[in-house]
Design a protein around this motif. Structure first.
Motif: not given
Length: 160
Positions: A84-88, A139-142, A144-152
C-alpha cells in the motif's frame, strides 16, 4: 497488448528465477491465483507469479517487480496485494520497464506503450515520460535496495 503467448516464456522464467521468483503458468480460462485486478492480469502468492497465455507482459512484470523489491523473507506473506506504499508502487513502475528491457522481444518501449494503453496515469502523461523525466525518487528508492544503477539507468545484475 503484448501477452505471455507472444514471447518466449523461458526468458521470463529465467529472469524471475534470477531474483528468486517462480513463474507458474495457469491453464487458459482458469482463474489466476492472487490476481489483484482479475483475469487475465498476473497474480502473486508468496514468491510465485501466476500468469496465463493471455496475461499482458507488463502486468506480469509489474507484479514480479513488487516481489523483487521485497526482501526474500517478506515474500512469503504476499497474497494478491503486494503493498500500500506509494513509493513502492512508483518504483515498481520504473522497475517493470527495466525488466522489459531484459527480455528478448519485449523492451521498455513496448512496456511503456502497454502501460499507457492499460490505463496507468502519470503527471507527465505517459509511462515513458514518468520514468525518463519524473521518477527521481523512484530511481533512488530502487538504488537504495541495490536493484538499479541510477547513473546508467540500468538493472544491477541480480546474480552478482
Amino acid at each position: 497488448m503484448l501477452t505471455l503467448s507472444d514471447i518466449d516464456h523461458g526468458h521470463v522464467a529465467a529472469l524471475l528465477g534470477a531474483y528468486g521468483l517462480q513463474l507458474v503458468h495457469v491453464d487458459d480460462g482458469a482463474p489466476i491465483p492472487g490476481s489483484y485486478w482479475g483475469e487475465p492480469e498476473a497474480g502473486l502468492v508468496g514468491a510465485t507469479v501466476y500468469a496465463r497465455a493471455d496475461t499482458p507482459v507488463h502486468s506480469l512484470l509489474h507484479e514480479a517487480a513488487h516481489l523483487i523489491v521485497l526482501p526474500p523473507e517478506k515474500r512469503s506473506a504476499v497474497h494478491t496485494d503486494a503493498t500500500d506504499s506509494v513509493a513502492e508502487e512508483d518504483a515498481v513502475c520504473v522497475l517493470q520497464s527495466l525488466l522489459g528491457d531484459a527480455i528478448p522481444g519485449v523492451g521498455a518501449a513496448r512496456v511503456f506503450a502497454d502501460m499507457d494503453a492499460w490505463g496507468y496515469t502519470f503527471r507527465l502523461g505517459s509511462a515513458r515520460a514518468y520514468v525518463e523525466q519524473d521518477a527521481t525518487e523512484a530511481w533512488e528508492w530502487l538504488a537504495r535496495r541495490g536493484l538499479v544503477d541510477v547513473e546508467s539507468k540500468s538493472l544491477v545484475d541480480p546474480t552478482v
